[in-house]
Scaffold this active site. Structure first.
Site, PDB file in Angstrom:
ATOM      1  N   GLU A 156       0.859  -1.197   0.000  1.00 53.36           N
ATOM      2  CA  GLU A 156       0.000   0.000   0.000  1.00 53.36           C
ATOM      3  C   GLU A 156       0.887   1.237   0.000  1.00 53.36           C
ATOM      4  O   GLU A 156       1.768   1.378   0.836  1.00 53.36           O
ATOM      5  CB  GLU A 156      -0.938  -0.031   1.214  1.00 53.36           C
ATOM      6  CG  GLU A 156      -1.713   1.243   1.471  1.00 53.36           C
ATOM      7  CD  GLU A 156      -2.504   1.754   0.265  1.00 53.36           C
ATOM      8  OE1 GLU A 156      -3.308   1.001  -0.305  1.00 53.36           O
ATOM      9  OE2 GLU A 156      -2.284   2.932  -0.117  1.00 53.36           O
ATOM     10  N   SER A 164       0.211   4.365   0.703  1.00 56.16           N
ATOM     11  CA  SER A 164       0.019   5.424   1.695  1.00 56.16           C
ATOM     12  C   SER A 164      -0.504   4.868   3.016  1.00 56.16           C
ATOM     13  O   SER A 164      -1.497   4.129   3.029  1.00 56.16           O
ATOM     14  CB  SER A 164      -0.967   6.456   1.150  1.00 56.16           C
ATOM     15  OG  SER A 164      -1.422   7.276   2.191  1.00 56.16           O
ATOM     16  N   MET A 192      -4.088   5.306   3.760  1.00 54.91           N
ATOM     17  CA  MET A 192      -5.061   4.610   2.910  1.00 54.91           C
ATOM     18  C   MET A 192      -5.249   3.146   3.281  1.00 54.91           C
ATOM     19  O   MET A 192      -5.852   2.398   2.516  1.00 54.91           O
ATOM     20  CB  MET A 192      -4.644   4.721   1.442  1.00 54.91           C
ATOM     21  CG  MET A 192      -4.814   6.117   0.850  1.00 54.91           C
ATOM     22  SD  MET A 192      -6.544   6.654   0.762  1.00 54.91           S
ATOM     23  CE  MET A 192      -7.092   5.733  -0.676  1.00 54.91           C
ATOM     24  N   TYR A 193      -4.765   2.718   4.466  1.00 53.66           N
ATOM     25  CA  TYR A 193      -5.056   1.334   4.868  1.00 53.66           C
ATOM     26  C   TYR A 193      -6.574   1.171   4.878  1.00 53.66           C
ATOM     27  O   TYR A 193      -7.282   1.961   5.503  1.00 53.66           O
ATOM     28  CB  TYR A 193      -4.531   1.049   6.274  1.00 53.66           C
ATOM     29  CG  TYR A 193      -3.043   1.145   6.451  1.00 53.66           C
ATOM     30  CD1 TYR A 193      -2.155   0.645   5.502  1.00 53.66           C
ATOM     31  CD2 TYR A 193      -2.511   1.719   7.603  1.00 53.66           C
ATOM     32  CE1 TYR A 193      -0.797   0.723   5.685  1.00 53.66           C
ATOM     33  CE2 TYR A 193      -1.146   1.797   7.800  1.00 53.66           C
ATOM     34  CZ  TYR A 193      -0.295   1.309   6.829  1.00 53.66           C
ATOM     35  OH  TYR A 193       1.064   1.400   7.015  1.00 53.66           O
ATOM     36  N   GLY A 195      -8.222   1.306   2.095  1.00 52.08           N
ATOM     37  CA  GLY A 195      -8.590   1.748   0.753  1.00 52.08           C
ATOM     38  C   GLY A 195      -9.432   3.018   0.709  1.00 52.08           C
ATOM     39  O   GLY A 195      -9.634   3.714   1.707  1.00 52.08           O
ATOM     40  N   THR A 196      -9.922   3.278  -0.505  1.00 52.63           N
ATOM     41  CA  THR A 196     -10.675   4.499  -0.807  1.00 52.63           C
ATOM     42  C   THR A 196     -11.955   4.593   0.011  1.00 52.63           C
ATOM     43  O   THR A 196     -12.261   5.636   0.594  1.00 52.63           O
ATOM     44  CB  THR A 196     -11.024   4.482  -2.321  1.00 52.63           C
ATOM     45  OG1 THR A 196      -9.793   4.408  -3.055  1.00 52.63           O
ATOM     46  CG2 THR A 196     -11.785   5.701  -2.744  1.00 52.63           C
ATOM     47  N   CYS A 197     -12.715   3.505   0.060  1.00 50.98           N
ATOM     48  CA  CYS A 197     -14.029   3.495   0.700  1.00 50.98           C
ATOM     49  C   CYS A 197     -13.954   4.016   2.134  1.00 50.98           C
ATOM     50  O   CYS A 197     -14.680   4.927   2.524  1.00 50.98           O
ATOM     51  CB  CYS A 197     -14.575   2.068   0.665  1.00 50.98           C
ATOM     52  SG  CYS A 197     -15.965   1.799   1.746  1.00 50.98           S
ATOM     53  N   HIS A 242     -43.836  -3.583  11.331  1.00 53.20           N
ATOM     54  CA  HIS A 242     -44.509  -2.285  11.290  1.00 53.20           C
ATOM     55  C   HIS A 242     -44.159  -1.504  12.547  1.00 53.20           C
ATOM     56  O   HIS A 242     -44.133  -2.103  13.627  1.00 53.20           O
ATOM     57  CB  HIS A 242     -46.027  -2.498  11.202  1.00 53.20           C
ATOM     58  CG  HIS A 242     -46.803  -1.228  11.356  1.00 53.20           C
ATOM     59  ND1 HIS A 242     -46.931  -0.319  10.324  1.00 53.20           N
ATOM     60  CD2 HIS A 242     -47.473  -0.710  12.427  1.00 53.20           C
ATOM     61  CE1 HIS A 242     -47.669   0.699  10.752  1.00 53.20           C
ATOM     62  NE2 HIS A 242     -47.999   0.487  12.022  1.00 53.20           N
TER      63      HIS A 242
END
Ligand SMILES: Cc1cc2nc3c(=O)[nH]c(=O)nc-3n(C[C@H](O)[C@H](O)[C@H](O)COP(=O)(O)OP(=O)(O)OC[C@H]3O[C@@H](n4cnc5c(N)ncnc54)[C@H](O)[C@@H]3O)c2cc1C
Length: 462
Positions: A35, A37, A40-41, A43-45, A447
């Site tokens: 990786e 960065s 960024m461990y 990732g993007t999400c 409900h």
């Protein structure tokens, strides 16, 4: 140069990549994850997309419900939301790192990976100039995408240009946010910043709002967002961006080619995402790319080199975290399974745009169903018909179902209502199970819930 040997190398710590890494390691494989960065461990999400934006959606709705009257009060809600989002992201990032780092069969390597052959990658270790060589039997590319910045004159020079990533780092609420791009990222940010109290204007080059939706649904979405205070300029082609002392001017042309100028104190560029492939030196591994720079794959996500796969956004498929996760399942099936799962196995993939209320869709629109030659029955219901939506004070919205008039099978469904991101999964499951519309009409739901609106919606099908 030091060489490290692994069974599988995964480049990029995104959803599909990290899930595959854990799976293969738990099967006893020796796995490396590279990786680029430490920020960024996961990732993007987790770091710059789904999680932070949806945290801000909830905070913005909370802020709006308090009706702050002064800009200082709005600013205070916003700053608190950014800090809260940051705490959430930091904790999830650590959790993600720990989940792989503590696995005895996974080695997380901080650095930028670049191919030197189909089985070898050089990694420039982060914060150093040191390079190590990794040799692996199998390699999975999962390097994702990044915001695309169009070549608009003045854009690069402007100090007030933001991407989805950098805007969420700002602790100052813009007075007037100008959004270039009316896709799902642009609309989500427009909705978030409007709810916090910014003035928001969206420029969309196309003349059609939400082109993949039926016109009746798109009209209700646009009217609702406009009633919330978001301004739209369709057919608006941004020509020039120019910083002045206190604001930035965005010059755009309308349908007739007339030039207009609007000023704001922040400009979000949300016109799509580009593949992160340039630094991989894919040609060294004979991995081919598409004309848009994404890694070319077949339906089993195999690249043009037999030992290399590509999962997630980088393979040019739909850009969703749950698609990256499904990409993992496809590759997993080739390592430890029958190898039959493929992108062709995907059926009725739902999607949501997290504006307020949330817009969710699965299957065909009415227009698409007619184009495919179906004879259709249509049901439409205002979101206000649902008691739970009323309790949540989200009465704007529209629900629409498209049913095959001959077979009674559900062809598609659009839910523009509170919690539709949850409810749409029930419709998608019903479609995958080939249930007819009467099943949803007559099934028992709790409900009060938003799900029970499906009883009412499908009752309207003749
Ligand atoms: C604002 C926004 C909101 C979104 N909201 C949603 C949502 O609500 N729901 C949803 O499902 N999807 C959403 N998405 C889409 C989703 O975030 C992506 O589809 C998903 O994160 C892609 O994951 P991936 O597996 O492709 O890899 P990514 O998570 O993108 O990971 C790729 C990783 O590879 C690393 N990397 C790149 N090149 C190298 C290299 N050469 N060497 C080493 N490492 C490298 C990167 O640093 C990165 O960490 C959103 C996207 C955006 C922009």
């Amino acid at each position: 140069m030091e060489t490290q040997q692994f069974d599988t190398l995964i480049i990029g710590f995104g959803k599909g990549g990290k899930t595959l890494a854990a799976f293969l390691a738990n099967k006893g494989m020796n796995v490396a994850v590279v990786e680029q960065s430490k920020e960024m461990y996961g990732g993007t999400c987790i770091n710059v997309a789904c999680i932070p934006t949806k945290s801000l959606v909830l905070s913005a709705e909370h802020a709006a419900s308090h009706h702050p009257s002064t800009f200082e009060e709005k600013q205070a809600f916003y700053r608190h939301a950014i800090e809260e989002k940051q705490r959430l992201v930091t904790s999830l990032r650590q959790k993600n790192y720990d989940s792989l780092h503590t696995n005895p069969n996974v080695t997380v390597i901080d650095g930028l990976a670049r191919f030197v052959s189909p089985h070898e990658v050089h990694v420039v270790l982060s914060g150093t100039r040191d390079v190590i060589q990794i040799r692996a039997e199998h390699i999975v590319i999962s390097t994702g995408t990044k915001p695309f910045l169009p070549p608009i004159p003045g854009l690069k020079q402007s100090q007030r240009i933001y991407t989805s990533t950098t805007l969420m780092e700002q602790k100052r609420l813009p007075h007037h946010l100008l959004v270039i791009g009316g896709g799902y990222v642009g609309l989500e940010f427009a909705s978030i910043y409007r709810a916090f109290g910014s003035e928001v204007t969206v420029f969309e080059q196309q003349g059609i709002f939400l082109p993949r939706q039926d016109r009746d649904v798109a009209a209700v979405v646009q009217q609702t967002m406009q009633a919330q205070g978001v301004q739209f300029h369709l057919h608006a082609s941004v020509q020039h961006i120019h910083d002045e002392a206190a604001h930035t001017s965005v010059e755009f042309t309308d349908e007739q080619g007339q030039i207009h100028t609007l000023q704001g104190d922040a400009v979000l560029v949300a016109v799509g995402r580009a593949a992160v492939a340039a630094e991989l030196a894919l040609e060294q591994a004979h991995v081919e790319t598409t004309e848009h720079g994404f890694v070319k794959v077949d339906e089993y996500l195999r690249t043009t080199t037999p030992n290399i796969w590509a999962v997630g956004d980088i393979n040019g498929g739909p850009q969703f975290t749950y698609i990256s996760l499904d990409d993992y399942r496809i590759v997993r099936d080739q390592f430890y399974g029958e190898g039959k799962r493929s992108t062709q196995s995907r059926q009725h993939v739902p999607s949501s745009i997290f504006i307020t209320p949330t817009l969710s869709h699965v299957g065909l629109t009415e227009e698409e169903a007619l184009q495919h030659g179906y004879e259709v029955n249509i049901a439409k219901l205002p979101a206000a018909a649902n008691t739970r939506a009323q309790m949540l004070r989200e009465t704007a919205g529209l629900l629409k179902a498209v049913v095959d008039a001959r077979t009674h099978q559900i062809l598609g469904c659009t839910l523009y209502c509170a919690e539709s991101n949850e409810v749409i999964n029930t419709v998608a499951m019903a479609m995958r199970a080939h249930m007819d519309h009467q099943t949803l009409r007559d099934t028992i739901f709790t409900h009060p819930s938003v799900s029970e609106v499906l009883n009412d919606l499908f009752t309207l099908i003749p």
